[in-house]
Design an enzyme around this catalytic site. Structure first.
Site, short mmCIF file in Angstrom:
data_model
loop_
_atom_site.label_atom_id
_atom_site.label_comp_id
_atom_site.label_asym_id
_atom_site.label_seq_id
_atom_site.Cartn_x
_atom_site.Cartn_y
_atom_site.Cartn_z
N GLY A 20 21.39 -50.80 4.66
CA GLY A 20 21.00 -51.93 5.50
C GLY A 20 19.99 -52.83 4.82
N CYS A 21 19.02 -52.24 4.16
CA CYS A 21 17.99 -53.03 3.48
C CYS A 21 18.58 -53.80 2.30
CB CYS A 21 16.84 -52.13 3.04
SG CYS A 21 15.97 -51.39 4.45
#
Length: 161
Positions: A48-49
């Site tokens: 996600g990051c």
């Protein structure tokens, strides 16, 4: 642990100086006179990051043309940030906040839900700081995917290609 107080539009942005991926100090005060997007993310090189960072990378020129700088902050050490930056070809500063002091000052660290459990951790958050150092926009609990496009809409900016 008590939830850190959240910031709102009009609040003064807490100032900070943190090391970047190369260990060089970067201060919010250096950006006075222009708008800054400061985003907090849990961990470099996680799916996600990575998606969120790459979305900022891919729209960075567009943000710059609108007068914005972008800073990413996580609790990761500079060496991990350097690897993340180099692997993803990120061209904006990634700052290290391992003691979570800045995360706390922005209300971006505290209780959150993770897979149905309440845990302490980084609350994915984004702040727009105006040219005078005040919070223009504060968004907590943002989604990694689609966030940059939503932020552009929220700021009234045209979609980038």
């Amino acid at each position: 642990m008590r939830m850190t107080e959240r910031l709102a539009a009009g609040d003064p942005a807490p100032d900070f100086t943190l090391p970047d991926a190369d260990g060089k100090p970067v201060s919010l005060a250096e950006f006075r006179g222009r708008r800054v997007i400061v985003y907090f993310y849990p961990a470099a090189s996680t799916p996600g990051c990575t998606k969120q960072a790459c979305d900022f990378r891919d729209t960075l020129d567009s943000f710059a043309n609108e007068g914005f700088a972008v800073l990413g902050i996580s609790p990761d050490k500079p060496a991990k940030l350097a690897k993340f930056r180099d692997n993803q070809k990120l061209s904006f500063p990634l700052l290290s906040d391992p003691d979570r002091q800045v995360l706390g000052a922005y209300g971006a660290y505290g209780e959150k839900k993770l897979y149905g459990k309440t845990v302490q951790g980084v609350i994915r958050s984004t702040f727009v700081i105006d040219a005078d150092g005040a919070v223009e926009l504060a968004q907590y609990g943002v989604k990694a995917t689609g966030h940059v496009a939503k932020l552009r809409r929220d700021l009234g900016l045209a979609a980038s290609q």
